[in-house]
Design an enzyme around this catalytic site. Structure first.
Site, mmCIF file in Angstrom:
data_model
loop_
_atom_site.group_PDB
_atom_site.id
_atom_site.type_symbol
_atom_site.label_atom_id
_atom_site.label_comp_id
_atom_site.label_asym_id
_atom_site.label_seq_id
_atom_site.Cartn_x
_atom_site.Cartn_y
_atom_site.Cartn_z
ATOM 1 N N TYR A 61 22.968 81.977 0.269
ATOM 2 C CA TYR A 61 24.147 81.955 0.211
ATOM 3 C C TYR A 61 24.459 81.276 1.826
ATOM 4 O O TYR A 61 23.556 80.941 2.661
ATOM 5 C CB TYR A 61 25.123 83.083 0.021
ATOM 6 C CG TYR A 61 24.811 84.269 0.612
ATOM 7 C CD1 TYR A 61 25.052 84.757 2.046
ATOM 8 C CD2 TYR A 61 23.541 84.957 0.253
ATOM 9 C CE1 TYR A 61 24.683 85.924 2.576
ATOM 10 C CE2 TYR A 61 23.383 86.113 0.790
ATOM 11 C CZ TYR A 61 23.587 86.720 2.303
ATOM 12 O OH TYR A 61 23.186 87.592 2.819
ATOM 13 N N LYS A 80 21.747 80.283 5.026
ATOM 14 C CA LYS A 80 21.678 78.694 5.213
ATOM 15 C C LYS A 80 21.828 78.728 6.667
ATOM 16 O O LYS A 80 21.067 77.932 7.370
ATOM 17 C CB LYS A 80 22.658 77.972 4.505
ATOM 18 C CG LYS A 80 22.338 77.905 3.017
ATOM 19 C CD LYS A 80 23.338 76.850 2.319
ATOM 20 C CE LYS A 80 23.110 76.995 0.909
ATOM 21 N NZ LYS A 80 23.858 76.310 0.031
ATOM 22 N N ASN A 128 26.718 67.693 -3.855
ATOM 23 C CA ASN A 128 26.430 67.800 -5.272
ATOM 24 C C ASN A 128 25.261 66.815 -5.716
ATOM 25 O O ASN A 128 25.846 65.748 -5.808
ATOM 26 C CB ASN A 128 27.584 68.017 -5.962
ATOM 27 C CG ASN A 128 28.437 69.266 -5.736
ATOM 28 O OD1 ASN A 128 28.786 69.475 -4.776
ATOM 29 N ND2 ASN A 128 28.820 69.962 -6.897
ATOM 30 N N HIS A 152 25.438 73.458 -14.154
ATOM 31 C CA HIS A 152 25.871 72.309 -13.403
ATOM 32 C C HIS A 152 26.872 71.374 -14.341
ATOM 33 O O HIS A 152 26.464 71.121 -15.537
ATOM 34 C CB HIS A 152 24.735 71.469 -12.924
ATOM 35 C CG HIS A 152 24.217 72.284 -11.724
ATOM 36 N ND1 HIS A 152 23.574 71.724 -10.690
ATOM 37 C CD2 HIS A 152 24.093 73.773 -11.478
ATOM 38 C CE1 HIS A 152 23.033 72.818 -9.828
ATOM 39 N NE2 HIS A 152 23.417 73.904 -10.391
ATOM 40 N N PHE A 202 36.861 75.098 -14.760
ATOM 41 C CA PHE A 202 37.645 75.967 -13.994
ATOM 42 C C PHE A 202 38.096 75.227 -12.760
ATOM 43 O O PHE A 202 37.661 74.648 -11.833
ATOM 44 C CB PHE A 202 36.443 76.588 -13.460
ATOM 45 C CG PHE A 202 35.436 77.319 -14.216
ATOM 46 C CD1 PHE A 202 35.793 78.437 -14.890
ATOM 47 C CD2 PHE A 202 34.197 76.876 -14.645
ATOM 48 C CE1 PHE A 202 35.077 79.001 -15.838
ATOM 49 C CE2 PHE A 202 33.374 77.390 -15.512
ATOM 50 C CZ PHE A 202 33.732 78.481 -16.233
ATOM 51 N N ARG A 208 34.461 67.914 -5.902
ATOM 52 C CA ARG A 208 33.120 67.944 -5.246
ATOM 53 C C ARG A 208 32.657 66.582 -5.274
ATOM 54 O O ARG A 208 33.204 65.466 -5.595
ATOM 55 C CB ARG A 208 32.185 68.622 -6.322
ATOM 56 C CG ARG A 208 32.406 70.156 -6.852
ATOM 57 C CD ARG A 208 32.200 70.761 -5.511
ATOM 58 N NE ARG A 208 32.635 72.234 -5.738
ATOM 59 C CZ ARG A 208 33.811 72.966 -5.766
ATOM 60 N NH1 ARG A 208 34.746 72.048 -5.330
ATOM 61 N NH2 ARG A 208 34.009 74.333 -6.021
ATOM 62 N N ARG A 245 38.812 79.740 -11.534
ATOM 63 C CA ARG A 245 37.601 80.961 -11.240
ATOM 64 C C ARG A 245 37.790 81.387 -9.990
ATOM 65 O O ARG A 245 37.820 80.688 -8.909
ATOM 66 C CB ARG A 245 36.428 80.425 -11.261
ATOM 67 C CG ARG A 245 35.121 81.191 -11.461
ATOM 68 C CD ARG A 245 34.183 80.528 -12.218
ATOM 69 N NE ARG A 245 33.305 79.369 -11.713
ATOM 70 C CZ ARG A 245 32.655 78.657 -11.931
ATOM 71 N NH1 ARG A 245 32.111 78.950 -12.993
ATOM 72 N NH2 ARG A 245 32.198 77.707 -11.376
ATOM 73 N N GLY A 266 37.351 82.310 -6.061
ATOM 74 C CA GLY A 266 36.450 82.356 -4.941
ATOM 75 C C GLY A 266 35.786 81.114 -4.932
ATOM 76 O O GLY A 266 34.951 80.620 -4.093
ATOM 77 N N ASP A 267 36.207 80.041 -6.134
ATOM 78 C CA ASP A 267 35.798 78.800 -6.080
ATOM 79 C C ASP A 267 36.487 77.909 -5.058
ATOM 80 O O ASP A 267 37.716 77.733 -5.168
ATOM 81 C CB ASP A 267 35.856 77.965 -7.229
ATOM 82 C CG ASP A 267 34.592 78.219 -8.183
ATOM 83 O OD1 ASP A 267 33.703 78.837 -7.713
ATOM 84 O OD2 ASP A 267 34.414 77.674 -9.335
#
Ligand SMILES: Nc1nc2c(ncn2[C@@H]2O[C@H](COP(=O)(O)OP(=O)(O)O)[C@@H](O)[C@H]2O)c(=O)[nH]1
Ligand SMILES: [Mg+2]
Length: 231
Positions: free
Chosen positions: A66, A70, A95, A112, A131, A136, A193, A195-196
């Site tokens: 996470y 990183k 992505n 994915h 969601f 992205r 969703r 937290g996205d």
């Protein structure tokens, strides 16, 4: 008088901080049974009559999962550079998608977006769960590979964003995929969703050869040709 740096590096929870504290004879660095207690570089200086040792206690080397991890690994590279002149490049992937003739993208379980779209297009899945309407930034895997190779020639300890700088939503992606594959891709009722992040778009550091059409087209060719099962 001699002096030098000693970096204490290794896996998490192996006693690095305890060792530093023993060497210095004081409790400078936090220790404990939980991994990743050391999050920053801790500098401890041991002064003897004829020498000075700069000890660097570092977070354990981990495979970053996470964001905090990183960032810790990015910092570790920076400290190794300052202590030992290690040359590096940091790539922040957005992505990565698309396929080459030989290799494509699939995961188990599949989460994915593009492989899921391909599964629906191939009739292996009835519909796509959507969601929210976040966007992205997709970059072709061949561009990512080319960038890695080119940067090897001038490792100058920089951090690079690997993206294209364009945000594409799931619905836009589905629309393009329907056009390119000629298949209908039904989507399930949309639900948000928690937290996205809404949008994740890079400020790219490199030009790329492939656009979104090429990304989806190459993925389609690979999945249509048997995907992972073929190789
Ligand atoms: N048995 C044993 N435990 C140790 C030794 N050195 C450290 N520990 C324990 O191992 C845990 C992790 O130590 P720490 O120094 O925080 O590890 P770091 O994550 O590598 O910095 C702590 O609970 C320490 O008390 C040792 O030599 N023997
Ligand atoms: Mg530690």
């Amino acid at each position: 008088m001699k002096s030098g740096y000693v970096s204490i590096i290794g896996k998490p929870n192996t006693g690095k901080s305890t060792l530093l504290n023993r060497l210095l004879g004081t409790k400078l660095s936090i220790t404990g049974p939980k991994p990743q207690i050391t999050r920053n570089r801790i500098l401890g200086i041991l002064t003897e009559d004829d020498c000075q040792c700069y000890f660097l206690d570092t977070p354990g080397i981990i495979k970053p999962g996470y964001e905090l991890q990183k960032l810790m690994v990015e910092n570790i590279l920076k400290w190794y550079h300052s202590a030992h002149n290690l040359k590096y490049a940091i790539f922040r992937y957005f992505n990565v998608a698309g396929a080459t003739e030989k290799n494509g993208e699939c995961h188990d379980p599949e989460t994915h977006l593009i492989p899921l779209i391909m599964q629906v297009a191939l009739g292996q899945k009835e519909h796509l769960d959507v969601f929210g309407s976040g966007t992205r930034d997709y970059i072709h895997v061949s561009d990512v590979a080319d960038i890695h190779i080119s940067v090897m020639d001038y490792l100058n300890c920089e951090t690079y964003n690997l993206g294209r700088g364009y945000g594409i939503s799931v619905k836009e992606m589905v629309k393009i995929a329907e056009e390119l594959t000629g298949k209908k891709i039904p989507i399930s009722k949309e639900h948000q969703r928690k937290g996205d992040p809404i949008n994740l778009i890079s400020q790219p550091d490199f030009k790329t050869k492939h656009g979104i059409i090429s990304i989806i087209e190459s993925a389609w060719e690979w999945h249509k040709g048997g995907g992972y099962g073929k190789n």
